[in-house]
Design an enzyme around this catalytic site. Sequence first.
Site, PDB file in Angstrom:
ATOM      1  N   LYS A 199       1.033  -1.198   0.059  1.00  0.00           N
ATOM      2  CA  LYS A 199      -0.132  -0.101  -0.124  1.00  0.00           C
ATOM      3  C   LYS A 199       0.753   1.226  -0.019  1.00  0.00           C
ATOM      4  O   LYS A 199       1.604   1.396   1.084  1.00  0.00           O
ATOM      5  CB  LYS A 199      -0.786   0.222   1.042  1.00  0.00           C
ATOM      6  CG  LYS A 199      -2.004   0.936   1.141  1.00  0.00           C
ATOM      7  CD  LYS A 199      -2.553   0.972   2.581  1.00  0.00           C
ATOM      8  CE  LYS A 199      -3.680   2.239   2.366  1.00  0.00           C
ATOM      9  NZ  LYS A 199      -4.474   2.149   3.553  1.00  0.00           N
ATOM     10  N   LYS A 203      -2.076  -1.632  -3.675  1.00  0.00           N
ATOM     11  CA  LYS A 203      -2.627  -0.599  -3.660  1.00  0.00           C
ATOM     12  C   LYS A 203      -1.867   0.725  -3.709  1.00  0.00           C
ATOM     13  O   LYS A 203      -1.072   0.988  -3.079  1.00  0.00           O
ATOM     14  CB  LYS A 203      -3.468  -0.306  -2.167  1.00  0.00           C
ATOM     15  CG  LYS A 203      -4.699   0.856  -2.219  1.00  0.00           C
ATOM     16  CD  LYS A 203      -5.464   1.056  -1.016  1.00  0.00           C
ATOM     17  CE  LYS A 203      -6.261   2.139  -0.896  1.00  0.00           C
ATOM     18  NZ  LYS A 203      -6.997   2.273   0.482  1.00  0.00           N
TER      19      LYS A 203
END
Length: 416
Positions: A281, A339
Amino acid sequence: TFLPFKSMLRTVLVCASVALAHGFIGSSLVRPGLSPRTLKAECLSSVRMVASDKDTIPVTKAEPVWGLKNNAQGTVWVPQRARPRRNRKNEGMRSMTRENEVKPSNFIYPLFFHTLDQNEDIPSMPGAQRHTFDSVMNEVGEAVAEGVSNVILFPKVPEELKTNSADECYNPDGMVPEMISRIKDKYGGQVNVWTDVALDPYSDQGHDGMVSSDKRGDGGMGRIMNDETIEQLCRQSVAQARAGADVVAPSDMMDGRIGAIRDALDSEGFTDVSIVAYTAKYASAFYGPFRDALDSAPRESSNAPRNKKTYQMDPANSREALIEAHLDAAEGADMLMVKPGMPYLDIIKLLKDNSNLPISAYHVSGEYAMLKAAAERGWVDEREVALETLLCFKRAGADAILTYYAKQAARWLNEA
């Protein structure tokens, strides 16, 4: 029997002109030993064949291109045996050789919800809303009907419930446990309910972890406290599992949280609850609309930095994702997530090539908002670019795709 001299001369001239014009000299079309009548018949047949081909091929009066030649039909020919376009010549061939396919079952449908009695539009995410509890139930039902069997819940927590320690995150009577219970009571095994495990929706600091009161952190500000945060995340995960969550998805990026959550779940008997780790992320600028939806951005009043760079990954790094992936896998993760999605297709491919675990991609709010904005202005065909985007995730190696287009994309696919 011999043809009259004039007739034979006309035959020879016709054949010669055809041979010269269309490259038949030296080919099998002009063979020695033929009778004049046979020669005339074959030459006239060749003339008709060439004329027929030229009826369907555009004729140009431009000068010939050096190095190119004509084939036996008299049309231009670039000699080559391998022609990849043969496998793309019609839909039957294309569908037979297609390497990747996106299906509704690949999607995870994110749903924002709040405690108000009516839905609210999210201006920076056209088409997305903060739903009421009843509206979430309707959305889940519609998604299931389209073949989407996974949803993830994101609560907009009332401001008065937010604290630095985020204790509301494990309240058994809180928003998320209640929503989980409602969904599972109605839809049971038709849908897997995922939950977001992080403190930022419940934090008055706007960070994914607890903030220290000292000034020993980045830029002389407070620190995001790693181990103390993990303790809260474990409580949160167990509370969600007790309510019926099928999957918990820690998005906080604290070091060691996957192993701690796995042990906490197992010790409470929730060995079947899956963990999808937000493995890579990144500290990305693509999250803005999401933070608008949940009011979860770092606060100006926070003692910590106004960004999340001390725990989310640097967008400049790729090999670092392998470190995170190996740690998450060793600690018991069942799936790894990347992400954002589109700007990080290389990271999806990297993890796919270096892990045996399934890979998921998060098609984040900023990516979604860009497609929506371009479509609203008529610059792109929304359906086509959205489905192409989702296919790109599959091609890069994603097994699952978390996307705000989930329900709509499933509907488009089912209509095809």
